[in-house]
Design a protein around this motif. Structure first.
Motif, mmCIF file in Angstrom:
data_model
loop_
_atom_site.group_PDB
_atom_site.id
_atom_site.type_symbol
_atom_site.label_atom_id
_atom_site.label_comp_id
_atom_site.label_asym_id
_atom_site.label_seq_id
_atom_site.Cartn_x
_atom_site.Cartn_y
_atom_site.Cartn_z
ATOM 1 N N ALA B 188 0.927 -1.278 0.069
ATOM 2 C CA ALA B 188 -0.148 -0.075 0.013
ATOM 3 C C ALA B 188 0.835 1.294 -0.154
ATOM 4 N N ALA B 189 1.992 1.321 0.857
ATOM 5 C CA ALA B 189 2.664 2.389 0.936
ATOM 6 C C ALA B 189 3.665 2.590 -0.599
ATOM 7 N N SER B 190 3.942 1.525 -1.170
ATOM 8 C CA SER B 190 4.531 1.574 -2.363
ATOM 9 C C SER B 190 3.667 2.228 -3.421
ATOM 10 N N VAL B 191 2.339 1.868 -3.346
ATOM 11 C CA VAL B 191 1.579 2.265 -4.387
ATOM 12 C C VAL B 191 1.063 3.734 -4.287
ATOM 13 N N LEU B 192 1.335 4.154 -3.042
ATOM 14 C CA LEU B 192 0.830 5.358 -2.739
ATOM 15 C C LEU B 192 2.117 6.419 -2.776
ATOM 16 N N GLY B 193 3.184 6.046 -3.485
ATOM 17 C CA GLY B 193 4.326 6.647 -3.769
ATOM 18 C C GLY B 193 5.595 6.628 -3.061
ATOM 19 N N ALA B 194 5.610 5.868 -2.020
ATOM 20 C CA ALA B 194 6.544 5.800 -1.085
ATOM 21 C C ALA B 194 7.969 4.944 -1.504
ATOM 22 N N ARG B 195 9.088 5.495 -1.522
ATOM 23 C CA ARG B 195 10.148 4.717 -2.005
ATOM 24 C C ARG B 195 10.609 3.700 -0.801
ATOM 25 N N ARG B 198 11.744 5.165 2.588
ATOM 26 C CA ARG B 198 10.654 5.653 3.421
ATOM 27 C C ARG B 198 9.827 4.601 4.022
#
Ligand SMILES: Nc1ncnc2c1ncn2[C@@H]1O[C@H](COP(=O)(O)OP(=O)(O)O)[C@@H](O)[C@H]1O
Ligand SMILES: [Mg+2]
Lengths: 382, 285
Positions: B188-195, B198
């Protein structure tokens, strides 16, 4: 319609007004996925139009999640390309695709308050504080969770957590929203409410393209503009929801989308007349229904939904078959009857019944209209 | 008598139930509390058997004690920091970077815990000692007069050996914590744009804090009490509390001084153990 060019973090520049009219299409171009020698997605070509809700449904293990995860960037296609809008995203990492995703178990960050969960994506993309505050407020309002900003996920019910998960996905203004069985963990009652709320959400954000994966046909029928039915890693059928329901292109679709009686018939006359009905023979009966280019002598299936069968005839219900009554199940609103016609069980769901029900074992005529009838080819397994 | 415990009647159960406290309590008293009491008693009593706090205060202010205390704490804190870094990096790789054989490696590192601590020190002597492989190779290759690598016989040698030996104690609880992190959250974090960086900071580490505290305090505890490694490396001037106790008691027969230092060492250990139990409790262990 201007689709903003997408380069990493500039999703933030797309403001709310633009997103309304500017969803992106998703294009699968011969996308296949394999785990070792096990092919779980055969070359799939499919287009989701901007602003469309495509429901991908099918039995467990048919490759729905795999297809969705390929769009998200967690599954690498063995071949083929995936495009979102004008961007070929096949080689982009998930964090550069500008999507939103909601999964069955919510996957909220447990140590963050609701507002921080919702702000997570914007912070990750480097949005400024004012924008974040505004978007968090908007997104929570959209899903009716404004009063819960300071709570932790563990202080919320399942349905509330899923709303927050949706708000979190919406806050980044995704070009495409991916939903993988988002309601499967919820109780039936809450699930029904949430389906309606997602429908409302899409009315408020008509530009948002949604890929909705589910095994629940009711969710698909309620929400989807189009449905793709998956079977064994292939698209078994794909089309507008109503059309797919009314004129299923194959047995699998007919049986997966709603209930269907499928009777083996022989075509006696191809499509004729303004409505294009063909005629087919079942025992002694000649029955009319929507055709798909069948020719006389073809063996095919006649599809009629249980709720379209009536125990009483009139001038419209010109199709007539006779079955032997086997079982009667009264359920209050509906009565389910099971009959046997020519060796095939036939289900009837009736809202109104004759004052005196025929006895079990007796011959009962059933009436239906050609407009509710369609000819469906038997599946060719590939 | 043992079958009394399975009898359903509560009255029949209560009396024998109480009795079972006696054997473990007796054993504990004999093996643990009695020696402890002896040590504490020795620490506050002079040779004539009189209570005397003066000696205690004198030792607390003595150069040799303060040096050992500072050494112990410096080595322990540095080694623990090293263990946390090594454990964290290894743990993140083993848990989140899919590579074939990661499970085998994790189990292999686990086995490390079973080995005696001096084994690593011995291996280090072979590798980095003045007559070890590294120095022999370098001396020959560059025709040097003296072995160029000397870090082993210093505080750094002790720290390096302790990091090697005790990193698995951080790695273990970390891997357990990492295995509980929902992969869906990371995605979920990755889809939201987190590298990835982070995601490690904001999603994975918060879930691993109790494991880090538990592993870290265990490392502190073990390194404060480490005796074998320090003795084995035998670096000049690197005297820690356990080594000091050993030399006072065995070499100088200064039992009261040894006991005074031991009391302080025990207090330090119990404090760290309390921290560990607290963290492990938070972890649900
Ligand atoms: N990581 C994986 N490794 C091996 N096989 C997998 C993996 N993920 C899914 N599969 C297989 O791929 C097929 C499709 O799975 P999935 O896309 O999850 O189906 P669905 O979502 O339609 O239930 C299943 O047979 C499943 O066992
Ligand atoms: Mg699935």
């Amino acid at each position: 319609m201007s689709v903003p060019a997408f380069t990493g973090s500039n999703v933030m520049d797309v403001d709310a007004a633009k997103i309304r009219g500017a969803g992106s299409n998703v294009h699968f171009d011969k996308v296949s996925v394999a785990y070792g020698a096990h092919v779980v997605l055969h070359p799939l070509t499919l287009d989701i139009a901007p602003g469309e809700i495509l429901a991908m449904i099918g039995p467990s293990g048919s490759g729905k999640t795999t297809a969705l995860r390929a769009v998200a960037g967690f599954v690498r296609p063995a071949s083929g390309r995936i495009r979102i809008g004008a961007t070929d995203v096949t080689d982009l990492p998930p964090y550069e695709r500008g999507l939103g995703m909601v999964v069955q178990n919510y996957a909220l960050f447990p140590h963050m308050r609701v507002e921080d969960n919702v702000a997570f994506g914007l912070r990750a993309q480097g949005a400024d504080k004012a924008l974040i505050g505004e978007r968090v407020k908007d997104s929570l309002a959209t899903v009716g969770m404004s009063g819960f900003a300071k709570r932790y996920p563990r202080e919320l019910s399942g349905g509330q957590q899923q709303r927050v998960a949706i708000a979190r996905a919406l806050a980044v203004r995704p070009r495409v929203l991916l939903l993988d069985e988002p309601l499967s963990a919820l109780d039936a009652q809450i699930r029904r409410n949430m389906v309606e709320e997602i429908a409302k959400l899409h009315r408020d954000l008509p530009g948002l393209t949604i890929l909705y994966v589910t095994h629940d046909q009711t969710e698909a029928l309620t929400l989807a503009d189009k449905i793709a039915i998956m079977r064994d890693g292939r698209v078994s059928s794909h089309g507008p929801t109503v059309e797919l329901y009314r004129l299923p292109p194959n047995r699998f679709t007919a049986e997966f989308l709603g209930r269907a009686n499928l009777l083996p018939v022989t075509v006696t006359e191809g499509a004729t007349g303004p409505k294009g009905f063909a005629t087919a023979r079942l025992g002694d009966a000649l029955l009319a229904g929507a055709a798909r280019g069948e020719k006389p002598g073809d063996k095919t299936l006649l599809c009629i939904r249980p709720q379209h069968l009536s125990l009483t005839g009139d001038e419209e219900h010109t199709n007539r078959i006779v079955g032997t009554l086997k079982e009667v199940h009264w359920q209050g609103e509906l009565t389910h009857l099971v009959l046997e016609v020519d060796g095939t069980p036939v289900r009837v769901s009736a809202t109104r019944l004759p004052v005196s029900l025929p006895e079990r074992g007796s011959a009962v005529p059933l009436f239906f209209t050609p407009g509710d009838t369609s000819l469906v080819p038997e599946d060719v397994r590939g | 008598m043992a079958d009394a415990a399975v009898l359903p009647a509560p009255a029949a159960k209560r009396v024998p139930g109480r009795f079972w406290i006696v054997p473990p309590a007796a054993l504990l008293a004999l093996l643990f509390f009695y020696p402890l009491v002896l040590i504490v008693q020795q620490a506050f009593m002079d040779d004539s058997g009189m209570a005397n706090v003066g000696e205690f205060v004198r030792v607390l202010h003595a150069r040799f004690f303060l040096n050992a205390l500072i050494n112990t704490i410096t080595i322990s804190v540095t080694a623990t920091a090293g263990c946390l870094i090594v454990g964290l990096v290894l743990g993140l790789i083993l848990a989140f970077v899919p590579f074939p054989g990661s499970g085998v490696i994790a189990r292999l590192i686990d086995t490390f815990i079973a080995l005696p601590t001096f084994l690593v020190t011995l291996a280090f002597t072979f590798l980095y000692g003045s007559a070890g492989m590294l120095n022999a190779g370098l001396t020959e290759a560059f025709s040097l007069q003296a072995p160029p690598v000397n870090f082993l016989y210093s505080t750094w040698g002790v720290v390096l050996a302790e990091v090697t030996v005790y990193s698995p104690f951080v790695l273990r609880p970390l891997l357990a914590a990492f295995s509980l992190v929902d992969r869906g959250q990371i995605e979920a974090a990755s889809v939201l744009g987190a590298r990835p960086f982070r995601i490690v900071r904001q999603v994975i580490l918060p879930a691993a804090v109790p494991a880090l505290i538990a592993g870290g305090s265990l490392c502190l505890l073990l390194t404060v009490n480490e005796f074998g490694i320090v003795l084995f490396i035998g670096a000049k001037g690197v005297i820690t509390l356990p080594l000091l106790i050993y030399s006072k008691a065995i070499q100088e027969s200064a039992y009261q001084v040894a006991c005074i230092i031991a009391v302080i060492n025990i207090a330090l250990s119990l404090g760290l153990f309390g921290l560990y139990r607290f963290a492990a409790g938070r972890l649900g262990a």
